[in-house]
Design an enzyme around this catalytic site. Sequence first.
Site, PDB file in Angstrom:
ATOM      1  N   GLU A   1     115.716 -31.769  62.840  1.00  0.00           N
ATOM      2  CA  GLU A   1     116.742 -32.488  64.457  1.00  0.00           C
ATOM      3  C   GLU A   1     117.333 -33.369  63.587  1.00  0.00           C
ATOM      4  O   GLU A   1     119.343 -33.249  63.854  1.00  0.00           O
ATOM      5  CB  GLU A   1     116.073 -32.467  65.327  1.00  0.00           C
ATOM      6  CG  GLU A   1     115.719 -31.260  66.351  1.00  0.00           C
ATOM      7  CD  GLU A   1     115.058 -31.409  67.505  1.00  0.00           C
ATOM      8  OE1 GLU A   1     114.174 -32.271  68.064  1.00  0.00           O
ATOM      9  OE2 GLU A   1     115.402 -30.566  68.265  1.00  0.00           O
TER      10      GLU A   1
ATOM     11  N   ALA B   1     108.725 -35.379  66.453  1.00  0.00           N
ATOM     12  CA  ALA B   1     108.166 -36.440  68.256  1.00  0.00           C
ATOM     13  C   ALA B   1     107.706 -36.397  68.001  1.00  0.00           C
ATOM     14  O   ALA B   1     105.893 -36.004  67.484  1.00  0.00           O
ATOM     15  CB  ALA B   1     109.301 -35.853  69.070  1.00  0.00           C
TER      16      ALA B   1
ATOM     17  N   GLY C   1     111.248 -32.451  65.884  1.00  0.00           N
ATOM     18  CA  GLY C   1     112.251 -33.506  65.971  1.00  0.00           C
ATOM     19  C   GLY C   1     113.010 -34.288  64.264  1.00  0.00           C
ATOM     20  O   GLY C   1     113.878 -34.654  64.290  1.00  0.00           O
TER      21      GLY C   1
ATOM     22  N   GLU D   1     108.101 -26.670  68.268  1.00  0.00           N
ATOM     23  CA  GLU D   1     107.965 -26.701  69.462  1.00  0.00           C
ATOM     24  C   GLU D   1     107.750 -25.736  70.026  1.00  0.00           C
ATOM     25  O   GLU D   1     106.859 -26.068  71.531  1.00  0.00           O
ATOM     26  CB  GLU D   1     109.588 -26.946  70.421  1.00  0.00           C
ATOM     27  CG  GLU D   1     109.961 -28.970  69.628  1.00  0.00           C
ATOM     28  CD  GLU D   1     110.453 -28.209  68.000  1.00  0.00           C
ATOM     29  OE1 GLU D   1     110.438 -27.202  67.506  1.00  0.00           O
ATOM     30  OE2 GLU D   1     111.215 -29.885  68.105  1.00  0.00           O
TER      31      GLU D   1
HETATM   32  N1  T1G Z   1     102.434 -36.501  67.005  1.00  0.00           N
HETATM   33  C1  T1G Z   1     101.724 -37.288  66.929  1.00  0.00           C
HETATM   34  N2  T1G Z   1     100.861 -36.724  66.330  1.00  0.00           N
HETATM   35  C2  T1G Z   1     101.077 -36.221  65.240  1.00  0.00           C
HETATM   36  C3  T1G Z   1     101.972 -35.172  65.231  1.00  0.00           C
HETATM   37  C4  T1G Z   1     102.994 -35.814  65.811  1.00  0.00           C
HETATM   38  N3  T1G Z   1     104.388 -34.797  66.169  1.00  0.00           N
HETATM   39  N4  T1G Z   1     102.046 -34.249  63.791  1.00  0.00           N
HETATM   40  C5  T1G Z   1     100.736 -34.470  63.435  1.00  0.00           C
HETATM   41  N5  T1G Z   1     100.172 -35.601  64.141  1.00  0.00           N
HETATM   42  C6  T1G Z   1      98.990 -36.316  63.748  1.00  0.00           C
HETATM   43  C7  T1G Z   1      97.778 -35.375  64.108  1.00  0.00           C
HETATM   44  O1  T1G Z   1      97.040 -35.424  65.507  1.00  0.00           O
HETATM   45  C8  T1G Z   1      96.579 -35.624  63.070  1.00  0.00           C
HETATM   46  O2  T1G Z   1      95.902 -36.852  63.738  1.00  0.00           O
HETATM   47  C9  T1G Z   1      97.471 -36.328  61.710  1.00  0.00           C
HETATM   48  O3  T1G Z   1      98.913 -36.652  62.629  1.00  0.00           O
HETATM   49  C10 T1G Z   1      97.429 -35.450  60.605  1.00  0.00           C
HETATM   50  O4  T1G Z   1      97.711 -33.300  61.312  1.00  0.00           O
HETATM   51  C11 T1G Z   1     112.225 -33.754  70.246  1.00  0.00           C
HETATM   52  C12 T1G Z   1     109.812 -33.041  70.968  1.00  0.00           C
HETATM   53  C13 T1G Z   1     103.124 -31.865  60.256  1.00  0.00           C
HETATM   54  C14 T1G Z   1     101.920 -29.762  59.392  1.00  0.00           C
HETATM   55  O5  T1G Z   1     105.020 -30.064  66.107  1.00  0.00           O
HETATM   56  O6  T1G Z   1     101.976 -29.427  62.989  1.00  0.00           O
HETATM   57  O7  T1G Z   1     109.566 -32.700  67.722  1.00  0.00           O
HETATM   58  O8  T1G Z   1      93.722 -36.046  63.895  1.00  0.00           O
HETATM   59  O9  T1G Z   1      95.686 -32.944  60.634  1.00  0.00           O
HETATM   60  O10 T1G Z   1      97.624 -30.260  58.628  1.00  0.00           O
HETATM   61  O11 T1G Z   1     112.603 -31.692  69.281  1.00  0.00           O
HETATM   62  O12 T1G Z   1     100.120 -31.706  61.359  1.00  0.00           O
HETATM   63  O13 T1G Z   1      94.123 -37.317  61.805  1.00  0.00           O
HETATM   64  O14 T1G Z   1      94.425 -38.436  64.508  1.00  0.00           O
HETATM   65  O15 T1G Z   1      98.133 -31.831  61.548  1.00  0.00           O
HETATM   66  O16 T1G Z   1      98.709 -31.956  57.488  1.00  0.00           O
HETATM   67  C15 T1G Z   1     107.042 -30.955  66.686  1.00  0.00           C
HETATM   68  C16 T1G Z   1     103.013 -30.607  64.685  1.00  0.00           C
HETATM   69  C17 T1G Z   1     107.072 -31.918  67.681  1.00  0.00           C
HETATM   70  C18 T1G Z   1     104.192 -30.758  64.062  1.00  0.00           C
HETATM   71  C19 T1G Z   1     100.333 -31.569  59.156  1.00  0.00           C
HETATM   72  N6  T1G Z   1     106.529 -31.081  65.646  1.00  0.00           N
HETATM   73  N7  T1G Z   1     102.390 -30.979  63.280  1.00  0.00           N
HETATM   74  O17 T1G Z   1      99.479 -31.230  58.774  1.00  0.00           O
HETATM   75  O18 T1G Z   1      97.655 -32.732  59.292  1.00  0.00           O
HETATM   76  S1  T1G Z   1     107.592 -31.668  69.443  1.00  0.00           S
HETATM   77  C20 T1G Z   1     105.276 -30.131  65.240  1.00  0.00           C
HETATM   78  C21 T1G Z   1     101.784 -30.491  62.256  1.00  0.00           C
HETATM   79  C22 T1G Z   1     108.831 -32.790  69.163  1.00  0.00           C
HETATM   80  C23 T1G Z   1     111.612 -32.766  69.726  1.00  0.00           C
HETATM   81  C24 T1G Z   1     109.989 -32.306  69.777  1.00  0.00           C
HETATM   82  C25 T1G Z   1     101.397 -30.986  61.135  1.00  0.00           C
HETATM   83  C26 T1G Z   1     101.667 -31.007  60.296  1.00  0.00           C
HETATM   84  P1  T1G Z   1      94.862 -37.526  63.411  1.00  0.00           P
HETATM   85  P2  T1G Z   1      97.261 -32.954  60.685  1.00  0.00           P
HETATM   86  P3  T1G Z   1      98.221 -31.523  58.168  1.00  0.00           P
END
Ligand code: T1G
Length: 690
Positions: free
Chosen positions: A105, A63, A102, A125
Amino acid sequence: MTEAVTIARDGEIAIVTIDNPPVNAMSFHVREPLMAALNALRDDASVAGIVLACAGRTFVAGADITEFGKPMQQPELRDLIAALETLGKPAVAAIHGTALGGGLELALGCHFRVAEASAKLGLPEVKLGILPGGGGTVRLPRLVGPIKALDMIVSGTPISAKDALASGLVDAIDEGDLVAKAVAFAREQAKSGTPPVAVRDRNNLIENADLAAFDARAAELAKKARGLEAPVACAESVRNALTLPFDEAQAKEREIFAKLVAGDQSKAQRHLFFAEREAAKVPGVGKDVKPREIARVGIIGAGTMGGGIAMAFVNGGIPVTILEMSREALDRGLGMIDKNYAISVSRGSLTEEAKAKRMAAFTPTTDYADLADCDLIIEAVFEEMSVKKEVFGKIEAVAKPGAILATNTSYLDVNEIAASTSRPQDFLGLHFFSPANVMKLLEIVRGAKTAPDVLATALAVGKKIGKVPVVVGVCHGFVGNRMLGARGAETEPLLLEGATPDQVDKVFTDFGWPMGPFQMWDLAGLDIGWRNRKAQGKKAIIADTLCEQGRFGQKTGRGMYLYESGSRTPTPDPEVAALIEEKAKELGIERREISSQEIVERTFYPLINEGAKILEEGIAARASDIDIVWVNGYGFPIGKGGPMFWASLEGFGKIVERLDYWYARTGKEIFKPAELLRKAAETGKLADAA
Ligand code: T1G
């Protein structure tokens, strides 16, 4: 801007592609067109099946975290998942990169999943202080079974495509053209004429689940939660999937999600997620600044720090030339490294083959000339300015042009060492934390003359070896150790005035620290602080006396606490209590009852105050950088978001008021509120600089 959702056709199979750089987060501007596409494809009789794919480097990574805390715009993720499940025709997810949160999911809403061999799949999450809120806790156990689902969701650790195939999470792995493979898979399913079965309707793995085994595993995992709510809530939600009808379990999942996402712990952990990424954005070092190539690293010193740093680089795939003054010192250092790897092999986290490969990546030498081909040379020798300068003199004589020189000093003036070389623009501090092959934090100490591409190189290589790099300025102790000094300044006075070591430590562990300051002294060894104090002509009446008695802590079985026959469990020692009383008497200190709140005000508040002073002086670029330092280098509880984030929860006004009180009472500088903190008390927000 490219369209966030496009539809292509391969005959009777429709290919829906999401394109929302950089990680295809399920933002509103993706959800809305995706819902429209699914509705259209459901009603299109010429479409026999669909493939859901993503453009760019990864499948949906979750998400959109930036939408949390704001009103959720419809359609929600769960509506899309339901639309996929009720498509009436096979839906196949084509997964590359990382299908996370998400994103996974969404893939679970599809009837089938095809993954690239290098893909990773997970529900992280819990690391954001929440739980999979798009049905992950009720669908995943239906594919991989209760225990595997519990482990994946409570740890938040992604699994490989291979593991996913073995556990039933994916139906096929592709080595070539992922989308083509997924299309063929969808075509085959459509041709079979068998109606696709939604994951929500697959119950064989959860019917008659062994609840006792599940509960036992959940209880084991709960022990590691250390005050965090999300891991326990995750387990509760997965358990609901085993005991409740699907819709009821999913409704409960939503309730738990709503509670967690509004809580302080999740706000703290989401703050840290973005703070870690912000820390990599350094003023004056834009994305256009190209890092230098680091093919080989030279490490001077094979002691605890040098050996740990060398392992960190080799573990990150960069070969190391390691130099010591003698063959014996080298053998000792390499012996320690070999022993560390052997422990990993015995734990099953490293294969013998990988260990051998890593050991082969170390080139030991006693000759500085062997450093001539190193692109980065780091010294980790004795913490004494003259020794450091002498070592850099020898390095300079052999280092190739463009090689970066770095000191691992914890305290010394990086600019002074840089000035002793002919290349201050190629010089900086790389402050690792012991054990350097384990601790995530890397303080990159920016010298006055350090070139931007040298900083960019340090950031890039720090991330490559799995560190969390934070750029800090030059001052005594930089950010972490300088603040540690402020946090510890009152620990002995508190003892002399009436607190006991275990009382102080308990305030820390109740707050969520892994251990308190006195337990830490015993772990690290009181003799280390004793040696540093003697070098600086400082005194610590209790610790010095204990050291004079040979009580160095765990390593001698006695320190601030007693350690029964080699155990690491601290037991309060009446002899230490008597020593404290005796010293207090000698100093004419009237002992009294000391409250936990007073301990917080005389340790945590000076920590925050020093952080505000560091911001004022520009030693840290942002308050959130300080949080990243403390969470990754000093065990600050992640559920509290780091000292500066926690200060916003504690209340800047309350902190300033109590600092004023203690300053008036003691006159000690650590209590004199920083101007930035006073301003935060008025505005409610801590600015990043004066
Ligand atoms: N939402 C918004 N921005 C995100 C994002 C996300 N989920 N994931 C990454 N970014 C932005 C990050 O801030 C950065 O921004 C850019 O993308 C590159 O990320 C309903 C509620 C995928 C392994 O927890 O683990 O789903 O600094 O530097 O090192 O159940 O990003 O460039 O402006 O980290 O190559 C669950 C979080 C969400 C995964 C890539 N998902 N992301 O790593 O790049 S909650 C996560 C990561 C959810 C549902 C629930 C990593 C990555 P900027 P990066 P990277």
